[in-house]
Design an enzyme around this catalytic site. Structure first.
Site, PDB file in Angstrom:
ATOM      1  N   GLY A 123      24.309  24.612  -9.203  1.00  0.00           N
ATOM      2  CA  GLY A 123      24.165  24.563 -10.670  1.00  0.00           C
ATOM      3  C   GLY A 123      24.758  25.754 -11.381  1.00  0.00           C
ATOM      4  N   ASP A 152      22.660  15.780  -0.219  1.00  0.00           N
ATOM      5  CA  ASP A 152      23.153  16.643  -1.296  1.00  0.00           C
ATOM      6  C   ASP A 152      23.313  18.088  -0.795  1.00  0.00           C
ATOM      7  OD1 ASP A 152      23.482  16.941  -4.417  1.00  0.00           O
ATOM      8  OD2 ASP A 152      22.117  18.541  -3.792  1.00  0.00           O
ATOM      9  N   ARG A 175      28.943   5.131 -19.367  1.00  0.00           N
ATOM     10  CA  ARG A 175      28.613   3.851 -18.737  1.00  0.00           C
ATOM     11  C   ARG A 175      28.531   2.755 -19.793  1.00  0.00           C
ATOM     12  NH1 ARG A 175      23.806   4.970 -15.120  1.00  0.00           N
ATOM     13  NH2 ARG A 175      25.082   6.751 -14.648  1.00  0.00           N
ATOM     14  N   GLY A 217      20.004  20.921 -13.132  1.00  0.00           N
ATOM     15  CA  GLY A 217      19.663  20.796 -14.554  1.00  0.00           C
ATOM     16  C   GLY A 217      20.913  20.855 -15.407  1.00  0.00           C
ATOM     17  N   VAL A 270      24.282  16.332 -17.325  1.00  0.00           N
ATOM     18  CA  VAL A 270      25.220  17.459 -17.284  1.00  0.00           C
ATOM     19  C   VAL A 270      26.298  17.321 -18.365  1.00  0.00           C
ATOM     20  CG1 VAL A 270      26.955  18.637 -15.874  1.00  0.00           C
ATOM     21  CG2 VAL A 270      24.795  17.911 -14.846  1.00  0.00           C
ATOM     22  N   LYS A 323      26.845  20.443  -0.123  1.00  0.00           N
ATOM     23  CA  LYS A 323      27.031  21.795  -0.681  1.00  0.00           C
ATOM     24  C   LYS A 323      27.316  22.812   0.423  1.00  0.00           C
ATOM     25  CE  LYS A 323      24.185  20.689  -4.685  1.00  0.00           C
ATOM     26  NZ  LYS A 323      22.789  20.561  -5.149  1.00  0.00           N
TER      27      LYS A 323
HETATM   28  N1  HSE Z   1      20.456  16.834  -7.515  1.00  0.00           N
HETATM   29  C1  HSE Z   1      21.001  18.133  -7.409  1.00  0.00           C
HETATM   30  C2  HSE Z   1      19.882  19.102  -7.071  1.00  0.00           C
HETATM   31  C3  HSE Z   1      21.654  18.508  -8.710  1.00  0.00           C
HETATM   32  O1  HSE Z   1      18.718  18.739  -7.239  1.00  0.00           O
HETATM   33  O2  HSE Z   1      20.156  20.218  -6.628  1.00  0.00           O
HETATM   34  C4  HSE Z   1      22.423  19.804  -8.671  1.00  0.00           C
HETATM   35  O3  HSE Z   1      23.485  19.730  -7.753  1.00  0.00           O
END
Ligand code: HSE
Length: 425
Positions: free
Chosen positions: A149, A215, A61, A316, A30, A219
């Site tokens: 995204g 994840d 890093r 992405g 990103v 969200k």
């Molecule tokens: N790993 C997350 C996904 C990235 O696949 O949706 C975007 O938030």
């Protein structure tokens, strides 16, 4: 027909350009694309917004790795403490995880700078506290890139329907699992699909966060916060991910004529707000089943607006970078509107060619003559007329040319209807 596209200005209008100093944490899938996007759009951003974004420091890093966008070595640092002291008006964070992202957020916000992040775990756990801190220090906090995204769902909830009463939100919010599920539908193995999702920069650094639904849960907590005011750190969704047996799940779903999608939902109920993340067997013809690859789909149901569907690339580097840049531009004051005289936009004819289905009262031989007169080939004169009219399908031609053909038909005293045809040949 008067169809026009907007032409882009060929010369940038004169305006004074202000420099915004940007420190970027993270230069991976990103962060790297954010730099590439800034570089690609710098002239148009300066022309349209009067802003030049100057990257003053990039936290990485390792300073020794090769980079897609070359950067002067003195900008790079692997030292968080040194990064925290960067000269910057805005800090953009794309490293993910809580530490050191939270330290970076505190340092930026407590010194009144803008903080823009793609980090859903950070916003889900600490978003409400960071927002209070930002209010105290008159600092900007923005996180469009943290959910879905490139899909601007945060703006929709915060701005477009902020006045409305949201009843529920349901969505595919994880691009990686959606990519894996839809690849498996066409025969890929789970392991190969996951490896591709990682190689494409969709997956989290720790992909178990994608697979076990954490994840998606982060969200949906953020969306519930914006929609219902529920503190995200106190809303813990019931959660089941794709593991342990995604292959078996997808095969069973296909046998039942459906598909599996990992769906996150939040609903306002009498006693509070519920939130769930789980794999769901959806109908093969549903919008969820048609959401493929790394795309996300979010359905928002609210009392006044009704149902909204937002869809697009949910993971992405490029789409997520686009959301970061939109937040960066929004965090800086807008320039006054350009007056019309300095905005050289003009309408031009749509240059695209399409096939057109024309239904006319002219008999077939005359319809052919009219087309020949305009030098538009007929791909087909449909054998089974649906009514008494002649139905013809043209070869691909522009709107201007089909307009001329329609005029010719009308001038000869016949009626004609037409449809742009997007059927596959
Ligand atoms: N790993 C997350 C996904 C990235 O696949 O949706 C975007 O938030």
């Amino acid at each position: 027909m008067n169809h026009a596209l907007l032409a882009l200005p060929t010369t940038a209008p004169e305006r004074s350009v202000r420099t915004i100093r940007v420190a970027l944490a993270g230069c991976g899938a990103v962060g790297g694309q954010f730099l590439a996007l800034l570089r690609a759009q710098s002239a148009s951003i300066a022309a349209a917004r009067g802003i030049r974004a100057e990257i003053t420091r990039v936290l990485v890093r390792s300073t020794d790795l090769p980079r897609a966008v070359p950067l002067p070595p003195h900008i790079l640092t692997a030292d968080v403490e040194s990064f925290l002291r960067s000269p910057a008006d805005v800090v953009v964070e794309a490293i993910g995880g809580i530490d050191p992202a939270l330290r970076i957020a505190h340092a930026a916000i407590a010194t009144g700078r803008g903080f823009i992040t793609a980090n859903k775990a950070l916003v889900a756990e600490h978003g409400a506290a960071l927002e209070q801190l930002a209010a105290r220090h008159a600092a900007g906090l923005r996180f469009e890139a943290a959910v879905a995204g490139g899909v601007p769902v945060i703006r929709v909830l915060r701005d477009a329907i902020a006045h409305d009463e949201v009843r529920s939100i349901a969505g595919i919010l994880n691009g990686t699992t959606n990519y894996i599920l839809t690849r498996m539908e066409t025969g890929a193995s789970f392991a190969a699909a996951l490896a591709d999702a990682q190689a494409n920069g969709f997956a989290e650094a720790d992909p178990s966060r994608d697979l076990d639904g954490r994840d998606s849960a982060d969200k949906i907590r953020i969306l519930a916060w914006l929609a219902f005011g529920t503190s995200p750190s106190t809303l813990l969704p019931e959660r089941r991910g794709l593991l342990p047996a995604p292959d078996a799940l997808t095969s069973a779903a296909a046998a039942a004529g459906g598909a599996v999608r990992l769906i996150a939902e939040t609903t306002r109920l009498d006693g509070g707000v519920s939130a769930v993340v789980e794999p769901v067997l959806v109908s093969g013809s549903s919008e969820f089943a048609r959401t493929a690859a790394q795309d996300n789909l979010i359905l928002v149901d609210s009392a006044w607006t009704g149902r909204l569907a937002l869809a697009g690339a949910g993971a992405g580097g490029r789409p997520t970078a686009s959301s970061l840049l939109a937040d960066l531009l929004d965090a800086t004051p807008r320039p006054p509107r350009r007056d019309a005289a300095s905005t050289p936009l003009r309408g031009v004819a749509d240059p695209r060619a399409f096939r057109w289905l024309i239904a006319t009262t002219a008999p077939p031989p005359q319809a052919r003559d009219f087309s020949a007169g305009e030098r538009i080939g007929m791909e087909d004169v449909l054998p089974h007329a649906f009514d008494r009219r002649t139905h013809v399908l043209t070869e691909p031609c522009t709107r201007a040319r089909v307009d001329a053909l329609l005029r010719r038909i009308h001038h000869a005293g016949f009626a004609a209807d037409w449809l742009r045809c997007e059927l596959k040949q």
